[in-house]
Design a protein around this motif. Sequence first.
Motif, PDB file in Angstrom:
ATOM      1  N   ARG A  27       0.835  -1.208   0.000  1.00  0.00           N
ATOM      2  CA  ARG A  27       0.000   0.000   0.000  1.00  0.00           C
ATOM      3  C   ARG A  27       0.868   1.255   0.000  1.00  0.00           C
ATOM      4  O   ARG A  27       0.586   2.220  -0.722  1.00  0.00           O
ATOM      5  CB  ARG A  27      -0.922   0.003   1.209  1.00  0.00           C
ATOM      6  N   LYS A  28       1.936   1.267   0.789  1.00  0.00           N
ATOM      7  CA  LYS A  28       2.830   2.436   0.807  1.00  0.00           C
ATOM      8  C   LYS A  28       3.467   2.660  -0.557  1.00  0.00           C
ATOM      9  O   LYS A  28       3.548   3.800  -1.042  1.00  0.00           O
ATOM     10  CB  LYS A  28       3.925   2.250   1.866  1.00  0.00           C
ATOM     11  N   ARG A  29       3.913   1.585  -1.196  1.00  0.00           N
ATOM     12  CA  ARG A  29       4.541   1.719  -2.508  1.00  0.00           C
ATOM     13  C   ARG A  29       3.532   2.180  -3.564  1.00  0.00           C
ATOM     14  O   ARG A  29       3.856   2.977  -4.442  1.00  0.00           O
ATOM     15  CB  ARG A  29       5.166   0.390  -2.927  1.00  0.00           C
ATOM     16  N   LEU A  30       2.317   1.663  -3.472  1.00  0.00           N
ATOM     17  CA  LEU A  30       1.270   2.057  -4.428  1.00  0.00           C
ATOM     18  C   LEU A  30       0.960   3.540  -4.306  1.00  0.00           C
ATOM     19  O   LEU A  30       0.754   4.224  -5.321  1.00  0.00           O
ATOM     20  CB  LEU A  30       0.002   1.243  -4.191  1.00  0.00           C
ATOM     21  N   ASN A  31       0.920   4.049  -3.094  1.00  0.00           N
ATOM     22  CA  ASN A  31       0.619   5.469  -2.909  1.00  0.00           C
ATOM     23  C   ASN A  31       1.721   6.353  -3.481  1.00  0.00           C
ATOM     24  O   ASN A  31       1.469   7.491  -3.885  1.00  0.00           O
ATOM     25  CB  ASN A  31       0.412   5.780  -1.422  1.00  0.00           C
ATOM     26  N   THR A  32       2.947   5.815  -3.556  1.00  0.00           N
ATOM     27  CA  THR A  32       4.036   6.551  -4.195  1.00  0.00           C
ATOM     28  C   THR A  32       3.872   6.544  -5.707  1.00  0.00           C
ATOM     29  O   THR A  32       4.015   7.573  -6.372  1.00  0.00           O
ATOM     30  CB  THR A  32       5.397   5.938  -3.814  1.00  0.00           C
ATOM     31  N   VAL A  33       3.546   5.374  -6.265  1.00  0.00           N
ATOM     32  CA  VAL A  33       3.411   5.243  -7.716  1.00  0.00           C
ATOM     33  C   VAL A  33       2.176   5.967  -8.227  1.00  0.00           C
ATOM     34  O   VAL A  33       2.225   6.708  -9.217  1.00  0.00           O
ATOM     35  CB  VAL A  33       3.354   3.753  -8.117  1.00  0.00           C
ATOM     36  N   LEU A  34       1.044   5.765  -7.563  1.00  0.00           N
ATOM     37  CA  LEU A  34      -0.212   6.344  -8.042  1.00  0.00           C
ATOM     38  C   LEU A  34      -0.417   7.770  -7.563  1.00  0.00           C
ATOM     39  O   LEU A  34      -1.226   8.501  -8.125  1.00  0.00           O
ATOM     40  CB  LEU A  34      -1.396   5.472  -7.588  1.00  0.00           C
ATOM     41  N   GLY A  35       0.268   8.162  -6.504  1.00  0.00           N
ATOM     42  CA  GLY A  35       0.153   9.535  -6.046  1.00  0.00           C
ATOM     43  C   GLY A  35      -0.762   9.673  -4.851  1.00  0.00           C
ATOM     44  O   GLY A  35      -1.799   9.022  -4.750  1.00  0.00           O
ATOM     45  N   SER A  36      -0.362  10.516  -3.913  1.00  0.00           N
ATOM     46  CA  SER A  36      -1.116  10.663  -2.674  1.00  0.00           C
ATOM     47  C   SER A  36      -2.498  11.251  -2.895  1.00  0.00           C
ATOM     48  O   SER A  36      -3.381  11.102  -2.066  1.00  0.00           O
ATOM     49  CB  SER A  36      -0.330  11.555  -1.695  1.00  0.00           C
ATOM     50  N   PHE A  37      -2.710  11.952  -4.033  1.00  0.00           N
ATOM     51  CA  PHE A  37      -4.014  12.572  -4.245  1.00  0.00           C
ATOM     52  C   PHE A  37      -5.094  11.517  -4.451  1.00  0.00           C
ATOM     53  O   PHE A  37      -6.272  11.801  -4.368  1.00  0.00           O
ATOM     54  CB  PHE A  37      -3.973  13.529  -5.449  1.00  0.00           C
ATOM     55  N   ARG A  38      -4.706  10.276  -4.715  1.00  0.00           N
ATOM     56  CA  ARG A  38      -5.675   9.195  -4.812  1.00  0.00           C
ATOM     57  C   ARG A  38      -5.161   8.009  -4.010  1.00  0.00           C
ATOM     58  O   ARG A  38      -5.010   6.903  -4.486  1.00  0.00           O
ATOM     59  CB  ARG A  38      -5.939   8.814  -6.262  1.00  0.00           C
ATOM     60  N   ALA A  39      -4.860   8.285  -2.747  1.00  0.00           N
ATOM     61  CA  ALA A  39      -4.294   7.282  -1.860  1.00  0.00           C
ATOM     62  C   ALA A  39      -5.179   6.041  -1.809  1.00  0.00           C
ATOM     63  O   ALA A  39      -6.403   6.137  -1.763  1.00  0.00           O
ATOM     64  CB  ALA A  39      -4.119   7.868  -0.456  1.00  0.00           C
ATOM     65  N   ILE A  40      -4.516   4.888  -1.816  1.00  0.00           N
ATOM     66  CA  ILE A  40      -5.222   3.616  -1.847  1.00  0.00           C
ATOM     67  C   ILE A  40      -5.563   3.179  -0.428  1.00  0.00           C
ATOM     68  O   ILE A  40      -4.691   3.056   0.429  1.00  0.00           O
ATOM     69  CB  ILE A  40      -4.357   2.535  -2.520  1.00  0.00           C
ATOM     70  N   ALA A  41      -6.841   2.955  -0.185  1.00  0.00           N
ATOM     71  CA  ALA A  41      -7.297   2.465   1.107  1.00  0.00           C
ATOM     72  C   ALA A  41      -7.243   0.946   1.127  1.00  0.00           C
ATOM     73  O   ALA A  41      -7.297   0.290   0.081  1.00  0.00           O
ATOM     74  CB  ALA A  41      -8.726   2.948   1.377  1.00  0.00           C
ATOM     75  N   TYR A  42      -7.161   0.376   2.325  1.00  0.00           N
ATOM     76  CA  TYR A  42      -7.156  -1.083   2.435  1.00  0.00           C
ATOM     77  C   TYR A  42      -8.447  -1.677   1.885  1.00  0.00           C
ATOM     78  O   TYR A  42      -8.451  -2.787   1.345  1.00  0.00           O
ATOM     79  CB  TYR A  42      -6.963  -1.505   3.889  1.00  0.00           C
ATOM     80  N   GLY A  43      -9.543  -0.937   2.015  1.00  0.00           N
ATOM     81  CA  GLY A  43     -10.814  -1.416   1.491  1.00  0.00           C
ATOM     82  C   GLY A  43     -10.833  -1.506  -0.021  1.00  0.00           C
ATOM     83  O   GLY A  43     -11.701  -2.177  -0.596  1.00  0.00           O
ATOM     84  N   THR A  44      -9.907  -0.841  -0.676  1.00  0.00           N
ATOM     85  CA  THR A  44      -9.753  -0.945  -2.133  1.00  0.00           C
ATOM     86  C   THR A  44      -8.676  -1.959  -2.491  1.00  0.00           C
ATOM     87  O   THR A  44      -8.812  -2.731  -3.451  1.00  0.00           O
ATOM     88  CB  THR A  44      -9.369   0.422  -2.728  1.00  0.00           C
ATOM     89  N   LEU A  45      -7.594  -1.973  -1.710  1.00  0.00           N
ATOM     90  CA  LEU A  45      -6.453  -2.832  -2.024  1.00  0.00           C
ATOM     91  C   LEU A  45      -6.785  -4.312  -1.881  1.00  0.00           C
ATOM     92  O   LEU A  45      -6.516  -5.106  -2.792  1.00  0.00           O
ATOM     93  CB  LEU A  45      -5.278  -2.467  -1.112  1.00  0.00           C
ATOM     94  N   TYR A  46      -7.355  -4.707  -0.761  1.00  0.00           N
ATOM     95  CA  TYR A  46      -7.521  -6.141  -0.506  1.00  0.00           C
ATOM     96  C   TYR A  46      -8.528  -6.817  -1.434  1.00  0.00           C
ATOM     97  O   TYR A  46      -8.292  -7.971  -1.848  1.00  0.00           O
ATOM     98  CB  TYR A  46      -7.840  -6.380   0.968  1.00  0.00           C
ATOM     99  N   PRO A  47      -9.638  -6.178  -1.802  1.00  0.00           N
ATOM    100  CA  PRO A  47     -10.492  -6.814  -2.819  1.00  0.00           C
ATOM    101  C   PRO A  47      -9.765  -7.015  -4.146  1.00  0.00           C
ATOM    102  O   PRO A  47      -9.976  -8.010  -4.841  1.00  0.00           O
ATOM    103  CB  PRO A  47     -11.658  -5.825  -2.955  1.00  0.00           C
ATOM    104  N   CYS A  48      -8.883  -6.065  -4.502  1.00  0.00           N
ATOM    105  CA  CYS A  48      -8.109  -6.206  -5.735  1.00  0.00           C
ATOM    106  C   CYS A  48      -7.126  -7.369  -5.615  1.00  0.00           C
ATOM    107  O   CYS A  48      -6.972  -8.171  -6.545  1.00  0.00           O
ATOM    108  CB  CYS A  48      -7.374  -4.906  -6.040  1.00  0.00           C
ATOM    109  N   LEU A  49      -6.462  -7.483  -4.473  1.00  0.00           N
ATOM    110  CA  LEU A  49      -5.547  -8.603  -4.255  1.00  0.00           C
ATOM    111  C   LEU A  49      -6.297  -9.935  -4.316  1.00  0.00           C
ATOM    112  O   LEU A  49      -5.804 -10.909  -4.902  1.00  0.00           O
ATOM    113  CB  LEU A  49      -4.853  -8.455  -2.899  1.00  0.00           C
ATOM    114  N   LYS A  50      -7.480  -9.974  -3.734  1.00  0.00           N
ATOM    115  CA  LYS A  50      -8.279 -11.201  -3.772  1.00  0.00           C
ATOM    116  C   LYS A  50      -8.619 -11.586  -5.206  1.00  0.00           C
ATOM    117  O   LYS A  50      -8.548 -12.766  -5.593  1.00  0.00           O
ATOM    118  CB  LYS A  50      -9.555 -11.011  -2.959  1.00  0.00           C
ATOM    119  N   SER A  51      -8.971 -10.587  -6.016  1.00  0.00           N
ATOM    120  CA  SER A  51      -9.295 -10.844  -7.415  1.00  0.00           C
ATOM    121  C   SER A  51      -8.082 -11.391  -8.166  1.00  0.00           C
ATOM    122  O   SER A  51      -8.196 -12.329  -8.966  1.00  0.00           O
ATOM    123  CB  SER A  51      -9.795  -9.565  -8.082  1.00  0.00           C
ATOM    124  N   LEU A  52      -6.909 -10.829  -7.904  1.00  0.00           N
ATOM    125  CA  LEU A  52      -5.693 -11.295  -8.573  1.00  0.00           C
ATOM    126  C   LEU A  52      -5.326 -12.706  -8.128  1.00  0.00           C
ATOM    127  O   LEU A  52      -4.831 -13.513  -8.921  1.00  0.00           O
ATOM    128  CB  LEU A  52      -4.547 -10.325  -8.284  1.00  0.00           C
TER     129      LEU A  52
END
Length: 219
Positions: A27-52
């Motif tokens: 999540r920390k690395r994603l917020n660096t790549v995608l930018g803090s203005f659209r910070a990734i919440a765990y509620g968004t990250l974990y469903p995506c990980l589950k899908s993958l």
Amino acid sequence: MSRRGGVLEFAILGLLHDSPMHGYELRKRLNTVLGSFRAIAYGTLYPCLKSLLERGWLAEEVPEVTALAGSKRSRIVYQLTAQGKEHFQELLSESGPSAWEDENFGVHFAFFGRTDHEVRMRILEGRRSRLEERLDRVRGSLTRTREKLDGYTLELQRHGLESVEREVRWLNELITAERHAGATPDAAGPETPVDASQDADRLRTPTQDVASDPSASNN
């Protein structure tokens, strides 16, 4: 890959391609790549990980080392499977219009170090062409509406115009460097390494500024 979910999947696969990570670090690395203005919440990250995981692109591992005293469980570590690596390579090869758009360009650019030269060139030239079209629209809008706008709105539109012009100049420099690298096989990209995380704001500013221009968005 026009939806945000597709961008997030691409970024996750790209980061895990380097090394396995647990969710907090990812999540920390994603917020660096995608930018803090659209910070990734765990509620968004974990469903995506589950899908993958369900699609076989990721695997998870629970470390054998006992969790720290007082913690309830060890952190799950995510890593790419062979299928995940293959899919990531397919995503890296995409160079069509979706790769040029505001939503996707920054993430593609973040992984340019692993992208083929020809694909990089098509994405950079496509992005430049898209922004030049945007410049024409914004300039036309300014010409038509200049006398109807108050000073603050006019300055906002000028700021948006300057932001797009700045990114076009930056793209011109990158394209020149890429052409030089293509003509000289031993060359490794721009003479000055480009840090995508440091340039994230520059990549996104034109989108935000022009989006603030209601008259330009209607053209």
